[in-house]
Design a protein around this motif. Structure first.
Motif, PDB file in Angstrom:
ATOM      1  N   ALA A  24       0.807  -1.224   0.000  1.00 55.92           N
ATOM      2  CA  ALA A  24       0.000   0.000   0.000  1.00 55.92           C
ATOM      3  C   ALA A  24       0.846   1.283   0.000  1.00 55.92           C
ATOM      4  N   ILE A  25       1.640   1.485   1.042  1.00 56.05           N
ATOM      5  CA  ILE A  25       2.259   2.805   1.240  1.00 56.05           C
ATOM      6  C   ILE A  25       3.156   3.239   0.073  1.00 56.05           C
ATOM      7  N   LYS A  26       3.923   2.288  -0.473  1.00 53.19           N
ATOM      8  CA  LYS A  26       4.793   2.631  -1.603  1.00 53.19           C
ATOM      9  C   LYS A  26       3.953   3.137  -2.779  1.00 53.19           C
ATOM     10  N   ASN A  27       2.807   2.523  -2.934  1.00 49.63           N
ATOM     11  CA  ASN A  27       1.896   2.929  -3.993  1.00 49.63           C
ATOM     12  C   ASN A  27       1.301   4.310  -3.698  1.00 49.63           C
ATOM     13  N   TRP A  28       0.955   4.550  -2.448  1.00 48.75           N
ATOM     14  CA  TRP A  28       0.419   5.868  -2.073  1.00 48.75           C
ATOM     15  C   TRP A  28       1.424   6.949  -2.479  1.00 48.75           C
ATOM     16  N   ILE A  29       2.703   6.651  -2.176  1.00 49.44           N
ATOM     17  CA  ILE A  29       3.746   7.644  -2.460  1.00 49.44           C
ATOM     18  C   ILE A  29       3.864   7.873  -3.974  1.00 49.44           C
ATOM     19  N   SER A  30       3.761   6.776  -4.737  1.00 45.18           N
ATOM     20  CA  SER A  30       3.938   6.950  -6.191  1.00 45.18           C
ATOM     21  C   SER A  30       2.713   7.616  -6.829  1.00 45.18           C
ATOM     22  N   LEU A  31       1.578   7.631  -6.141  1.00 44.56           N
ATOM     23  CA  LEU A  31       0.380   8.253  -6.713  1.00 44.56           C
ATOM     24  C   LEU A  31       0.252   9.732  -6.339  1.00 44.56           C
ATOM     25  N   GLN A  32       1.042  10.163  -5.351  1.00 46.75           N
ATOM     26  CA  GLN A  32       0.752  11.462  -4.747  1.00 46.75           C
ATOM     27  C   GLN A  32       0.925  12.665  -5.691  1.00 46.75           C
ATOM     28  N   ASP A  33       1.733  12.507  -6.756  1.00 48.43           N
ATOM     29  CA  ASP A  33       1.913  13.629  -7.671  1.00 48.43           C
ATOM     30  C   ASP A  33       0.797  13.728  -8.697  1.00 48.43           C
ATOM     31  N   SER A  34       0.269  12.578  -9.096  1.00 49.91           N
ATOM     32  CA  SER A  34      -0.685  12.640 -10.210  1.00 49.91           C
ATOM     33  C   SER A  34      -2.144  12.427  -9.820  1.00 49.91           C
ATOM     34  N   TYR A  35      -2.411  12.142  -8.552  1.00 55.61           N
ATOM     35  CA  TYR A  35      -3.798  11.973  -8.107  1.00 55.61           C
ATOM     36  C   TYR A  35      -4.084  12.915  -6.938  1.00 55.61           C
ATOM     37  N   ASP A  36      -5.364  13.126  -6.723  1.00 56.07           N
ATOM     38  CA  ASP A  36      -5.811  13.920  -5.587  1.00 56.07           C
ATOM     39  C   ASP A  36      -6.016  12.930  -4.430  1.00 56.07           C
ATOM     40  N   CYS A  37      -5.027  12.839  -3.554  1.00 52.81           N
ATOM     41  CA  CYS A  37      -5.005  11.725  -2.590  1.00 52.81           C
ATOM     42  C   CYS A  37      -5.450  12.121  -1.182  1.00 52.81           C
ATOM     43  N   VAL A  38      -6.273  11.258  -0.614  1.00 49.53           N
ATOM     44  CA  VAL A  38      -6.688  11.410   0.778  1.00 49.53           C
ATOM     45  C   VAL A  38      -6.329  10.109   1.497  1.00 49.53           C
ATOM     46  N   PHE A  39      -5.456  10.203   2.500  1.00 47.56           N
ATOM     47  CA  PHE A  39      -5.035   9.004   3.228  1.00 47.56           C
ATOM     48  C   PHE A  39      -5.349   9.172   4.718  1.00 47.56           C
ATOM     49  N   ASN A  62       2.787   7.313  15.647  1.00 48.74           N
ATOM     50  CA  ASN A  62       3.788   6.404  15.121  1.00 48.74           C
ATOM     51  C   ASN A  62       3.514   6.063  13.642  1.00 48.74           C
ATOM     52  N   VAL A  63       2.263   5.744  13.338  1.00 47.80           N
ATOM     53  CA  VAL A  63       1.916   5.392  11.952  1.00 47.80           C
ATOM     54  C   VAL A  63       2.042   6.619  11.045  1.00 47.80           C
ATOM     55  N   ALA A  64       1.616   7.773  11.550  1.00 53.82           N
ATOM     56  CA  ALA A  64       1.721   8.999  10.738  1.00 53.82           C
ATOM     57  C   ALA A  64       3.188   9.286  10.431  1.00 53.82           C
ATOM     58  N   ALA A  65       4.040   9.209  11.461  1.00 51.96           N
ATOM     59  CA  ALA A  65       5.463   9.507  11.271  1.00 51.96           C
ATOM     60  C   ALA A  65       6.095   8.507  10.303  1.00 51.96           C
ATOM     61  N   THR A  66       5.688   7.252  10.396  1.00 56.15           N
ATOM     62  CA  THR A  66       6.261   6.233   9.505  1.00 56.15           C
ATOM     63  C   THR A  66       5.909   6.532   8.055  1.00 56.15           C
ATOM     64  N   ASN A  67       4.665   6.899   7.824  1.00 58.42           N
ATOM     65  CA  ASN A  67       4.243   7.202   6.445  1.00 58.42           C
ATOM     66  C   ASN A  67       5.002   8.396   5.870  1.00 58.42           C
ATOM     67  N   ILE A  68       5.154   9.424   6.679  1.00 61.39           N
ATOM     68  CA  ILE A  68       5.857  10.622   6.192  1.00 61.39           C
ATOM     69  C   ILE A  68       7.335  10.283   5.968  1.00 61.39           C
ATOM     70  N   ALA A  69       7.905   9.524   6.907  1.00 64.05           N
ATOM     71  CA  ALA A  69       9.311   9.132   6.777  1.00 64.05           C
ATOM     72  C   ALA A  69       9.531   8.292   5.516  1.00 64.05           C
ATOM     73  N   ALA A  70       8.527   7.508   5.145  1.00 64.89           N
ATOM     74  CA  ALA A  70       8.665   6.660   3.951  1.00 64.89           C
ATOM     75  C   ALA A  70       8.537   7.471   2.661  1.00 64.89           C
ATOM     76  N   GLY A  71       8.048   8.712   2.772  1.00 70.04           N
ATOM     77  CA  GLY A  71       8.003   9.567   1.575  1.00 70.04           C
ATOM     78  C   GLY A  71       6.661  10.196   1.272  1.00 70.04           C
ATOM     79  N   LEU A  72       5.679   9.959   2.110  1.00 69.31           N
ATOM     80  CA  LEU A  72       4.385  10.597   1.880  1.00 69.31           C
ATOM     81  C   LEU A  72       4.518  12.079   2.249  1.00 69.31           C
ATOM     82  N   ASP A  73       4.112  12.949   1.342  1.00 72.15           N
ATOM     83  CA  ASP A  73       4.326  14.379   1.545  1.00 72.15           C
ATOM     84  C   ASP A  73       3.003  15.060   1.903  1.00 72.15           C
ATOM     85  N   PRO A  74       2.868  15.514   3.158  1.00 78.55           N
ATOM     86  CA  PRO A  74       1.597  16.124   3.584  1.00 78.55           C
ATOM     87  C   PRO A  74       1.268  17.418   2.840  1.00 78.55           C
ATOM     88  N   ASN A  75       2.247  17.960   2.092  1.00 81.67           N
ATOM     89  CA  ASN A  75       1.910  19.126   1.262  1.00 81.67           C
ATOM     90  C   ASN A  75       1.236  18.714  -0.035  1.00 81.67           C
TER      91      ASN A  75
END
Ligand code: TYM
Length: 331
Positions: A24-39, A62-75
């Motif tokens: 899941a998460i790796k995919n979320w990160i790869s979609l974040q530029d081209s889709y309007d994502c809500v996680f 902990n889960v929020a920090a892990t996702n951001i650390a993995a590359g999810l960009d809250p901006n």
């Protein structure tokens, strides 16, 4: 052109593992530029089995920090805590009145979790897929990046959407489609016939596991030869899934060629895989520590995400209440 809407969620139950990451998460990160994502960090889901209220908040952070650390960009994406948006529960009730009990009873995950539950099985455990459907449709998401274990829930969400739209005679919600990765089903390291899971000790590697422990778990991973012939046994197949997730395509090709030629040495494969996982996870572990050292900043990110998510959710609920005949108070 408007970007397509994506929604997905993860439960704040224990450590995030490499199955969650590759599925899941790796995919979320790869979609974040081209889709309007809500996680979402789905804390309402986490209370369908016994839980400890005193650790819920730290698990969410902990889960929020892990996702951001993995590359999810809250901006780029909306990252929020589900319980900040109470519309999830209101919509769940509306959808509950359109969902058959038979369909809920057929859910594999319900059957599994119910069989493991000591004592009472509460209605929340059975109704959980309705909450999941509400999560998705509240944002009118068209795509849902998940691991394979969520496909049955997603199919039910599609069924609920069809029933809603046909009952009220309007295409209010799109039918959500899954987005799967090649790592959509990572298996348990100690039992490659079951899926890697937070609830199975020894089955997983967490995203913040230290290098020694990663090496030990990979070297100990079960590698039965499996069925005869050219088909890979489940343990080896799982190691290849992990290799594809963490190593370069050249390395994957080399080991696949070795396998095809019949001279694959499991020890070499495992050593290379362990180092690839360590290389992939070390920066995540370090970034996560940094993020958790500033909890106020992290909370502000989640608050901001919650505000943005809620603004969208309120709009959808207005439309749903209107179409379902809930018009009070009158102006
Ligand atoms: P959860 O928290 O169990 O898992 C989060 C994501 O990780 C995926 N996953 C895996 N992928 C590959 N191999 C594995 N071994 C593995 N284990 C877990 C899951 O498929 C999931 O994508 N009910 C959901 C959370 C949820 C949700 C939603 C998802 C709530 N509402 C709406 C999508 C849309 C869950 O418990 O995921």
């Amino acid at each position: 052109m408007d970007k397509k809407k994506v929604f997905s969620g993860i439960q704040p139950t224990g450590e995030v593992h490499i199955g969650n990451y590759l599925g899941a998460i790796k995919n979320w990160i790869s979609l974040q530029d081209s889709y309007d994502c809500v996680f979402s960090i789905v804390d309402y889901h986490a209370i369908t089995v016994e839980y400890d209220p005193s650790v819920l908040e730290s698990r969410i952070l902990n889960v929020a920090a892990t996702n951001i650390a993995a590359g999810l960009d809250p901006n780029k994406v909306i990252l929020f805590v589900q319980s900040m948006v109470p519309e999830h529960t209101e919509l769940t009730w509306f959808l509950t009145c359109l969902t058959s009990i038979g369909a809920l009873e057929r859910m594999t995950q319900f059957k599994e979790k119910a069989s493991r539950q000591k004592g009472n099985i509460f209605a929340g455990l059975m109704n959980y897929p309705i909450l999941q459907a509400a999560d998705i449709v509240l944002y009118k998401a068209e795509f849902v990046p998940v691991g394979e274990d969520q496909l049955q829930h997603l199919e039910l969400a599609r069924e609920i959407v069809r029933r809603f739209n046909s009952t009220f005679g309007k295409e209010v919600f799109p039918e959500p489609k899954s987005l799967l990765t090649s790592g959509a089903r990572v298996m348990a390291l100690n039992d490659p016939t079951s899926k890697m899971s937070k609830s199975l000790p020894g089955s997983y590697i967490s995203l913040t596991e230290d290098p020694d422990s990663i090496r030990k778990k990979i070297m100990r991973a079960v590698t039965d030869p499996g069925p005869q012939g050219s088909e890979m046994g489940p343990g080896i197949k799982n190691l290849f899934t992990l290799l594809e997730g963490f190593a370069s395509s050249e390395v994957v090709t080399k080991f696949k060629n070795d396998y095809a030629a019949g001279n694959l040495r499991y020890k070499d494969l495992k050593e290379t895989l362990a180092e690839a996982i360590i290389d992939g996870l070390t920066p995540i572990r370090e970034r996560k520590e940094e993020i958790l050292s500033k909890p106020e900043d992290l909370k502000e990110i989640l608050n901001e995400g919650g505000r943005k998510a809620r603004a969208q959710a309120v709009e959808t609920l207005k439309e749903v209440r209107d179409i379902m005949g809930f018009n009070f108070p009158k102006a």
